[in-house]
Design an enzyme around this catalytic site. Sequence first.
Site, PDB file in Angstrom:
ATOM      1  N   HIS A 216      16.540 -40.646  67.441  1.00 26.83           N
ATOM      2  CA  HIS A 216      17.016 -41.820  68.173  1.00 26.83           C
ATOM      3  C   HIS A 216      16.336 -43.118  67.738  1.00 26.83           C
ATOM      4  CE1 HIS A 216      19.130 -39.002  70.663  1.00 26.83           C
ATOM      5  NE2 HIS A 216      19.562 -39.943  71.467  1.00 26.83           N
ATOM      6  N   SER A 220      21.436 -41.600  63.564  1.00 25.41           N
ATOM      7  CA  SER A 220      21.917 -40.562  62.653  1.00 25.41           C
ATOM      8  C   SER A 220      22.271 -41.142  61.291  1.00 25.41           C
ATOM      9  CB  SER A 220      23.161 -39.874  63.227  1.00 25.41           C
ATOM     10  OG  SER A 220      22.846 -39.145  64.391  1.00 25.41           O
ATOM     11  N   LYS A 244      33.847 -33.882  70.386  1.00 22.42           N
ATOM     12  CA  LYS A 244      33.829 -33.299  69.047  1.00 22.42           C
ATOM     13  C   LYS A 244      32.842 -32.132  68.977  1.00 22.42           C
ATOM     14  CE  LYS A 244      34.029 -35.018  64.299  1.00 22.42           C
ATOM     15  NZ  LYS A 244      33.958 -36.252  63.488  1.00 22.42           N
ATOM     16  N   ASP A 245      31.638 -32.336  69.524  1.00 24.14           N
ATOM     17  CA  ASP A 245      30.638 -31.268  69.548  1.00 24.14           C
ATOM     18  C   ASP A 245      31.104 -30.091  70.386  1.00 24.14           C
ATOM     19  OD1 ASP A 245      29.117 -32.900  68.009  1.00 24.14           O
ATOM     20  OD2 ASP A 245      27.445 -33.104  69.410  1.00 24.14           O
ATOM     21  N   GLU A 288      15.855  -9.116  57.463  1.00 21.65           N
ATOM     22  CA  GLU A 288      17.101  -9.713  57.946  1.00 21.65           C
ATOM     23  C   GLU A 288      17.671 -10.652  56.876  1.00 21.65           C
ATOM     24  OE1 GLU A 288      18.179  -9.255  62.041  1.00 21.65           O
ATOM     25  OE2 GLU A 288      18.104  -7.912  60.332  1.00 21.65           O
TER      26      GLU A 288
END
Length: 417
Positions: A216, A220, A244-245, A288
């Site tokens: 922040h 972004s 959107k998320d 894994e």
Amino acid sequence: MSGDSTYVPKHPAAKWLESRLPILGLMHSSFVVFPNPRNLNYWWTFGGILAFLLVSQIATGVVLAMHYTANADLAFDSVEHIMRDVNFGWLLRYWHANGASMFFLGLYIHIFRGMYYGSYKAPREVLWLIGFLIYLLSMATAFMGYVLPWGQMSFWGATVITSLFSAIPLVGDAITTWLWGGYSVDNATLNRFFSLHYLLPFMIAGVVVLHIWALHVPGSNNPAGVEPKSEKDTLPFHPYFTVKDGFALTCFLVLYAWFVFYIPNYLGHADNYIVANPLQTPPHIVPEWYYLPFYAILRSIPSKLGGFLAMFGAVLILAVLPWLDTAKVKSAAYRPLFRIFFWIFVVDAVLLGYVGSQPPAGGAVLAGRVLTAYYFFHFLVILPLLSHFETTRPVPASISEAVLGEQADASPALAGH
């Protein structure tokens, strides 16, 4: 860069709270009116997906811990108890176990997106470093969690990886003994790993808060790789990016649910349904899938210390990426040569994962060495050279120009080398 809160509490209780602890105003400025670049694509939704998955893993992990017994004689049976006797225990266990794979799938996409669009470059170096710390903590947490079922692959995976620390000169044996809690992987090791596996996710959550805080400050990054210059370049976080998320998360959960309900053991190993036996080594020890590229690097070096250093170096080199790639242009969209080498690197990483899943014999050994050499060559040679010699395409003067096609001169400072 931060959103100015326009939050005005109306309810008396909200006014009382806001005057003493303005947390509602903070949330409003951070997650409602916070300005984001208007050209963010769906690759930017994985941050929110990862936040959801972290909360999901913590919630299911806490409930599973209520029924799990961290004892070498009882751990395997307690997992079977969860699967057979606890109400919806099978769902909790499969959701948690596959959740680790889903988390790393999202995390690797998040990292590769950052690499492709240059999100590690100034002014976001600290943001990248905090994200790298989250990656390290996640790898440690997942490794310790994989040991807890106390099956054959859990036991021998823990034995192989922890014994690598003995290769460190002078202090290696002491570190290994401390990790084991004795002189072999046993009950004390299981207790240590259970305690840390329970603790580390809460540490990750704290570091995620720092990650969001660091995000922040500069805001972004975006596909164009240019900073917002006006209000035309940004949109508020809500409703544009929350919707959107939310859509991306829903699609991701469909994939997640498919694994949980239809192929819950697909990403695991059958040997882990055999109780741990220190006297019987599995014919092929496989970690894994999200560790496989680094496991291939470890096996490619014909030296225990060399393999140890190469494996951890392959991880740690990501931390110094902002100083290895010093090109002024951020986004690969305007770096034609970088874009080619980026995709070659992605293929290299995937092939390393495949080699890591194969027995260390024949062509797999040679392929692993070639792929390992290219892995480090990409970071230590290709990126620094491209930073100085690559001719880039003209960069848009603003986000609005990139999105709306407005006529403007490309930034002269970024259009050159």
